[in-house]
Scaffold this active site. Sequence first.
Site, mmCIF file in Angstrom:
data_model
loop_
_atom_site.group_PDB
_atom_site.id
_atom_site.type_symbol
_atom_site.label_atom_id
_atom_site.label_comp_id
_atom_site.label_asym_id
_atom_site.label_seq_id
_atom_site.Cartn_x
_atom_site.Cartn_y
_atom_site.Cartn_z
ATOM 1 N N PRO A 205 0.841 -1.197 0.000
ATOM 2 C CA PRO A 205 0.000 0.000 0.000
ATOM 3 C C PRO A 205 0.878 1.250 0.000
ATOM 4 C CG PRO A 205 -0.011 -1.068 2.155
ATOM 5 C CD PRO A 205 0.718 -1.986 1.240
ATOM 6 N N CYS B 221 0.769 5.374 0.011
ATOM 7 C CA CYS B 221 -0.027 6.599 0.181
ATOM 8 C C CYS B 221 0.207 7.560 -0.983
ATOM 9 C CB CYS B 221 0.323 7.280 1.497
ATOM 10 S SG CYS B 221 -0.285 6.397 2.945
ATOM 11 N N TYR C 297 0.116 4.236 13.502
ATOM 12 C CA TYR C 297 -1.272 4.664 13.356
ATOM 13 C C TYR C 297 -2.117 4.040 14.468
ATOM 14 C CZ TYR C 297 0.548 6.579 9.037
ATOM 15 O OH TYR C 297 1.292 7.280 8.132
#
Length: 362
Positions: A21, A23, A187
């Site tokens: 993934p 960003c 996170y």
Amino acid sequence: MLFSPLTLRSLTLRNRLWVSPLCQYSSTNADGMPTDWHLVHLGSFARGGAGLVMAEATAVVPEGRISPHDTGIWNDEQAAAWKRVTDFIHSQGSAAAIQLAHAGRKASVYPEWGTLAGGHAGRGTVPVEQGGWVTEAPSAIAFEPYATPAALSASRIQELVQAFADGARRSVEAGFDLVEIHAAHGYLIHQFLSPLSNERGDEYGGSLENRARFLLDIVRAVRATVDVPVLVRFSATDYTEGGWDEDQTATVAHWALEAGADLFDISSGGLVRAPIPVGPGYQVPLAAHVREHGEVPVNAVGLITTAEQAEQILREGKADAIMMGREFMRDPHAPLRFARELGVEFDEGADIWPPQYVRANV
């Protein structure tokens, strides 16, 4: 091994070379909607032969975005917009995945390049008047120099567990074949896991069992909602004494496997500012540790850049699959190149070369 299939539940991935993934901060209207950029960005990796193409950290609630320009999956309109992306990925023979995320105390910040679509520029926390918001975390401890978050109430925690489950449901409706729960890089879920950011005195703080409760509640809720494979991304260490480490990661990964997760994506760092010993394959030993001690399947990630390096990691039993990020950004066709370099001959019907590009494989 790199080009051998891997089956997770009912999903068979055509190879073990997957897209991390990445960003993009490119939801230009700050509404969480994927755009043409996401179609071309993610579609290029599928065209290039990846076995799995994973969309970036995608927020399950608006407050969970890293920046105002992150993608979301908190409403049906966003799910519908993702459908054309997943359709193209499938048309190229790849599986489509999405990373479900909440940034916690690291939310509401300027994009990596520092400028919002409206022209406001800066670093760190975006002010409310520029489209930012008050962040939330397990404890009111700031990730300096970002703003101090509000500590989550027990009822809000349950709302967020449901938000992850709802995000998983919408993801499947959008055509994603696999979902990943983002519990890494400092996170929100990582903030619950680490004692450096979790000072709660209730059932979500203190012991390892309590700090892992939020993640395990999410895994169970997601598993009860969807039948697709579920990955969990961990940062295996905070690189800080007294913080989260690879032994705790291995233990919680095994608990998560029992709760319904299928494979674990092993990264590192991001919770606190600490020196990280970056180098080729620097996170592979962490993946190997979690695989061995947690008795769980894992993928490795982190400066894996060559066919020989990726193949060796698999052959040595250090991981079950490979994720790459920067190498895919440099070359979306890395799997095609790696296959040529390794001399892979595909069975009929299994070739990853698009017919439009076959002339390059001579």
